[in-house]
Write a protein that holds these residues in place. Structure first.
Motif, PDB file in Angstrom:
ATOM      1  N   LEU A  56       0.831  -1.202   0.000  1.00 53.17           N
ATOM      2  CA  LEU A  56       0.000   0.000   0.000  1.00 53.17           C
ATOM      3  C   LEU A  56       0.865   1.253   0.000  1.00 53.17           C
ATOM      4  CD1 LEU A  56      -2.775   1.318   0.116  1.00 53.17           C
ATOM      5  CD2 LEU A  56      -2.691   1.138   2.616  1.00 53.17           C
ATOM      6  N   SER A  57       1.934   1.234   0.779  1.00 51.21           N
ATOM      7  CA  SER A  57       2.855   2.367   0.796  1.00 51.21           C
ATOM      8  C   SER A  57       3.489   2.568  -0.582  1.00 51.21           C
ATOM      9  CB  SER A  57       3.947   2.168   1.851  1.00 51.21           C
ATOM     10  OG  SER A  57       3.393   2.137   3.147  1.00 51.21           O
ATOM     11  N   GLU A  58       3.828   1.461  -1.219  1.00 48.19           N
ATOM     12  CA  GLU A  58       4.403   1.544  -2.564  1.00 48.19           C
ATOM     13  C   GLU A  58       3.386   2.102  -3.556  1.00 48.19           C
ATOM     14  OE1 GLU A  58       6.332  -1.378  -6.010  1.00 48.19           O
ATOM     15  OE2 GLU A  58       5.928  -2.157  -4.000  1.00 48.19           O
ATOM     16  N   LEU A  59       2.112   1.664  -3.425  1.00 49.03           N
ATOM     17  CA  LEU A  59       1.080   2.136  -4.337  1.00 49.03           C
ATOM     18  C   LEU A  59       0.835   3.626  -4.183  1.00 49.03           C
ATOM     19  CD1 LEU A  59      -1.246   1.765  -6.346  1.00 49.03           C
ATOM     20  CD2 LEU A  59      -2.686   1.033  -4.428  1.00 49.03           C
ATOM     21  N   THR A  60       0.610   4.082  -2.955  1.00 47.25           N
ATOM     22  CA  THR A  60       0.355   5.513  -2.761  1.00 47.25           C
ATOM     23  C   THR A  60       1.597   6.336  -3.103  1.00 47.25           C
ATOM     24  OG1 THR A  60       0.876   5.257  -0.394  1.00 47.25           O
ATOM     25  CG2 THR A  60      -1.451   5.159  -1.043  1.00 47.25           C
ATOM     26  N   GLY A  61       2.769   5.775  -2.803  1.00 47.27           N
ATOM     27  CA  GLY A  61       3.987   6.492  -3.162  1.00 47.27           C
ATOM     28  C   GLY A  61       4.157   6.635  -4.660  1.00 47.27           C
ATOM     29  N   SER A  62       3.705   5.624  -5.425  1.00 43.39           N
ATOM     30  CA  SER A  62       3.829   5.693  -6.883  1.00 43.39           C
ATOM     31  C   SER A  62       2.905   6.743  -7.491  1.00 43.39           C
ATOM     32  CB  SER A  62       3.501   4.321  -7.488  1.00 43.39           C
ATOM     33  OG  SER A  62       2.114   4.026  -7.372  1.00 43.39           O
ATOM     34  N   LEU A  63       1.954   7.229  -6.693  1.00 44.13           N
ATOM     35  CA  LEU A  63       1.040   8.268  -7.173  1.00 44.13           C
ATOM     36  C   LEU A  63       1.447   9.654  -6.677  1.00 44.13           C
ATOM     37  CD1 LEU A  63      -2.246   6.275  -6.545  1.00 44.13           C
ATOM     38  CD2 LEU A  63      -1.303   6.878  -8.780  1.00 44.13           C
ATOM     39  N   GLY A  64       2.631   9.751  -6.112  1.00 43.72           N
ATOM     40  CA  GLY A  64       3.098  11.040  -5.603  1.00 43.72           C
ATOM     41  C   GLY A  64       3.198  12.112  -6.665  1.00 43.72           C
ATOM     42  N   TRP A  65       3.345  11.708  -7.934  1.00 41.12           N
ATOM     43  CA  TRP A  65       3.442  12.677  -9.025  1.00 41.12           C
ATOM     44  C   TRP A  65       2.162  13.505  -9.184  1.00 41.12           C
ATOM     45  CZ3 TRP A  65      -0.409  11.720 -12.482  1.00 41.12           C
ATOM     46  CH2 TRP A  65      -0.925  10.423 -12.506  1.00 41.12           C
ATOM     47  N   LEU A  66       1.065  13.072  -8.549  1.00 36.86           N
ATOM     48  CA  LEU A  66      -0.172  13.842  -8.619  1.00 36.86           C
ATOM     49  C   LEU A  66      -0.048  15.200  -7.946  1.00 36.86           C
ATOM     50  CD1 LEU A  66      -2.755  11.046  -7.708  1.00 36.86           C
ATOM     51  CD2 LEU A  66      -2.708  12.309  -9.868  1.00 36.86           C
ATOM     52  N   PHE A  67       0.900  15.323  -7.006  1.00 35.76           N
ATOM     53  CA  PHE A  67       0.969  16.501  -6.152  1.00 35.76           C
ATOM     54  C   PHE A  67       2.265  17.268  -6.395  1.00 35.76           C
ATOM     55  CE2 PHE A  67      -1.165  12.942  -4.076  1.00 35.76           C
ATOM     56  CZ  PHE A  67      -2.437  13.473  -3.904  1.00 35.76           C
ATOM     57  N   ASN A  68       2.178  18.597  -6.278  1.00 34.14           N
ATOM     58  CA  ASN A  68       3.373  19.419  -6.500  1.00 34.14           C
ATOM     59  C   ASN A  68       4.038  19.834  -5.198  1.00 34.14           C
ATOM     60  OD1 ASN A  68       1.562  21.250  -5.528  1.00 34.14           O
ATOM     61  ND2 ASN A  68       1.528  22.570  -7.360  1.00 34.14           N
ATOM     62  N   ARG A  69       3.519  19.349  -4.061  1.00 34.78           N
ATOM     63  CA  ARG A  69       4.105  19.660  -2.765  1.00 34.78           C
ATOM     64  C   ARG A  69       4.168  18.380  -1.917  1.00 34.78           C
ATOM     65  NH1 ARG A  69       4.266  24.806  -0.955  1.00 34.78           N
ATOM     66  NH2 ARG A  69       3.820  24.114   1.190  1.00 34.78           N
ATOM     67  N   PRO A  70       5.115  18.300  -0.997  1.00 34.62           N
ATOM     68  CA  PRO A  70       5.259  17.083  -0.198  1.00 34.62           C
ATOM     69  C   PRO A  70       4.122  16.860   0.801  1.00 34.62           C
ATOM     70  CG  PRO A  70       6.827  18.753   0.514  1.00 34.62           C
ATOM     71  CD  PRO A  70       6.231  19.254  -0.752  1.00 34.62           C
ATOM     72  N   GLU A  71       3.557  17.927   1.390  1.00 33.81           N
ATOM     73  CA  GLU A  71       2.533  17.736   2.420  1.00 33.81           C
ATOM     74  C   GLU A  71       1.293  17.015   1.887  1.00 33.81           C
ATOM     75  OE1 GLU A  71       0.510  21.117   4.103  1.00 33.81           O
ATOM     76  OE2 GLU A  71       0.490  20.129   6.069  1.00 33.81           O
ATOM     77  N   PRO A  72       0.715  17.424   0.743  1.00 31.76           N
ATOM     78  CA  PRO A  72      -0.456  16.684   0.267  1.00 31.76           C
ATOM     79  C   PRO A  72      -0.138  15.229  -0.100  1.00 31.76           C
ATOM     80  CG  PRO A  72       0.198  18.345  -1.335  1.00 31.76           C
ATOM     81  CD  PRO A  72       0.957  18.627  -0.084  1.00 31.76           C
ATOM     82  N   ARG A  73       1.106  14.940  -0.487  1.00 30.23           N
ATOM     83  CA  ARG A  73       1.479  13.542  -0.740  1.00 30.23           C
ATOM     84  C   ARG A  73       1.328  12.721   0.534  1.00 30.23           C
ATOM     85  NH1 ARG A  73       6.418  15.803  -3.091  1.00 30.23           N
ATOM     86  NH2 ARG A  73       6.101  16.157  -5.319  1.00 30.23           N
ATOM     87  N   VAL A  74       1.822  13.274   1.654  1.00 29.89           N
ATOM     88  CA  VAL A  74       1.733  12.575   2.932  1.00 29.89           C
ATOM     89  C   VAL A  74       0.279  12.428   3.368  1.00 29.89           C
ATOM     90  CG1 VAL A  74       2.326  12.694   5.379  1.00 29.89           C
ATOM     91  CG2 VAL A  74       4.031  13.337   3.650  1.00 29.89           C
ATOM     92  N   VAL A  75      -0.493  13.505   3.265  1.00 29.98           N
ATOM     93  CA  VAL A  75      -1.885  13.464   3.714  1.00 29.98           C
ATOM     94  C   VAL A  75      -2.706  12.531   2.835  1.00 29.98           C
ATOM     95  CG1 VAL A  75      -3.950  14.849   4.144  1.00 29.98           C
ATOM     96  CG2 VAL A  75      -1.694  15.783   4.689  1.00 29.98           C
ATOM     97  N   PHE A  76      -2.403  12.481   1.543  1.00 24.95           N
ATOM     98  CA  PHE A  76      -3.115  11.569   0.645  1.00 24.95           C
ATOM     99  C   PHE A  76      -2.901  10.119   1.090  1.00 24.95           C
ATOM    100  CE2 PHE A  76      -2.834   8.793  -3.139  1.00 24.95           C
ATOM    101  CZ  PHE A  76      -4.154   8.876  -3.574  1.00 24.95           C
TER     102      PHE A  76
END
Length: 421
Positions: free
Chosen positions: A17-37
């Protein structure tokens, strides 16, 4: 339900799951929304009594729900690109040319008039008219598993004709009124453009009655099994011209009673055990509609085994459902019945999303946050589907015929010779 799962497997799911959500990090232009997502999706999968901003924030260790709410309402990211990511993830793991695309709608009951698309309209949950939102959904149903891959929010005309109300709800100015079947066609177009592997389109009568949806499938050479209403226009009798004319689907019931052979088949296990029905089929001509080249139309009738519907005459009759088939010439009745039995998968997806990941528990009112929440739920259940498929070996095809299958219009007999309902 997953049984016999080891601690190591659970730990592996967490890593995946961490790998999956991490692979979608390109959706966000800032680190905080990546973590919250990531926290948001993890919360949707957690055992919480409700899945809303407060409960998800509390689980993530936030003092207030502000960060969760900002993820849905204020941060910069595209829910349609996440939808594409969900579709790609599911197809990567479960993609199969034998899969079906299943169309249906579901509702979320809401109060007030501000939630985007809310209106007094038919609610499938209760079978009556309620104040609710209606979502048209598309399920990818493969042999190994099934989950949503697309969604559209239905906007009644009361909304689309009031552009000021639309702007207050964040609805883009170019979003116009579209019927539910038109929204379904839009999703099918996107699936075709994405080149996902599938073989059939399935839907209930709310969509099967629409000539626009059927015509789209004809033009794109898509096989389908669509439930249709009794008044589906047909042209000509099935056989000798001296027989009673056939103008509507229900007119075929006369032929089914006096000369059709019925084949008893299972549509799989249901909540009350095996779902057995009697089937028969006729090759038909749909008025003003030609099938794709090399294809034909059949009308399949599905009859309950026992009287369960009271007719106009006051007597109990067997309930009969009608399905229009568009498939290559030579397709067997066995395959058609097997396909027709696959529509329940989208009903199960509706239930899983609502019961497990808070699909209808959102506290958002506007267009963009609605799409973000619903698509995040789709990602969560796609993850569950993939993990379940990895644990479950394919079961033998219980519908495989013991003898050569009957072609549509030549159904094998069940041993019965009934001429009355």
């Amino acid at each position: 339900m997953m049984t016999g799962v080891t601690a190591e497997q659970i730990a592996g799911w967490d890593a995946e799951l961490s790998e999956l959500t991490g692979s979608l990090g390109w959706l966000f232009n800032r680190p905080e929304p990546r973590v919250v997502f990531t926290q948001y999706v993890e919360g949707l999968l957690a055992e919480l009594p409700k899945k809303n901003g407060w409960t998800l924030a509390e689980r993530a260790g936030h003092v207030t729900p502000d960060r969760m709410q900002w993820l849905l309402n204020g941060s910069v990211w595209d829910a349609d690109r996440l939808r594409d990511g969900v579709r790609s993830y599911l197809v990567k793991h479960l993609g199969d040319p034998e899969a079906s695309l299943v169309i249906d709608d579901t509702q979320a009951q809401k109060k007030g008039t501000k939630s985007v698309g809310v209106a007094f309209q038919h609610c499938g949950l209760t079978g009556d008219v309620r104040n609710c939102q209606t979502m048209v959904m598309l399920t990818y149903a493969a042999p190994a598993g099934h989950a949503f891959i697309d969604r559209r929010l239905y906007l009644p005309e009361d909304w689309t004709t009031d552009r000021e109300r639309c702007r207050e709800a964040g609805i883009p100015d170019d979003v116009a009124f579209a019927t539910k079947p038109e929204l379904a066609v839009a999703m099918l177009k996107d699936a075709l453009a994405a080149d996902i592997p599938f073989g059939w389109v399935l839907a209930d009568a709310g969509y099967g009655r629409d000539p626009g949806l059927r015509g789209f499938c004809h033009r794109r050479t898509l096989p389908y099994v669509l439930a249709v209403p009794v008044d589906l226009p047909l042209a000509g009798p099935p056989g000798k011209t001296r027989q009673p004319a056939v103008k509507r689907a229900e007119d075929l019931l006369h032929y089914a009673k006096v000369r059709a052979q019925w084949e008893r088949r299972s549509l799989g296990d249901g909540a009350k055990g095996e779902r057995l029905y009697d089937f028969t089929a006729f090759d038909v001509t749909v008025k003003d509609e030609a099938p794709a080249e090399g294809f034909a139309h059949w009308l399949v009738m599905r009859r309950s085994l026992h009287p369960n519907r009271r007719g106009k005459d006051g007597e109990l009759h067997r309930e009969t459902a009608y399905f229009l088939i568009h498939a290559p010439v030579g397709t067997t009745l066995t395959e058609i019945i097997t396909r027709a039995g696959g529509r329940w998968r989208i009903e199960e997806d509706n239930e899983i999303n609502k019961q497990l990941v808070g699909f209808a528990q959102y506290q958002v009112r506007k267009w963009t946050p609605w799409h973000r929440h619903v698509t995040a739920c789709m990602l969560a259940t796609a993850f569950l589907t993939v993990q379940h498929a990895a644990l479950t070996a394919p079961e033998p095809d219980s519908d495989a015929p013991a003898t050569s299958p009957a072609a549509p219009g030549k159904a094998q007999a069940t041993g019965e010779s009934e001429t009355t309902d």
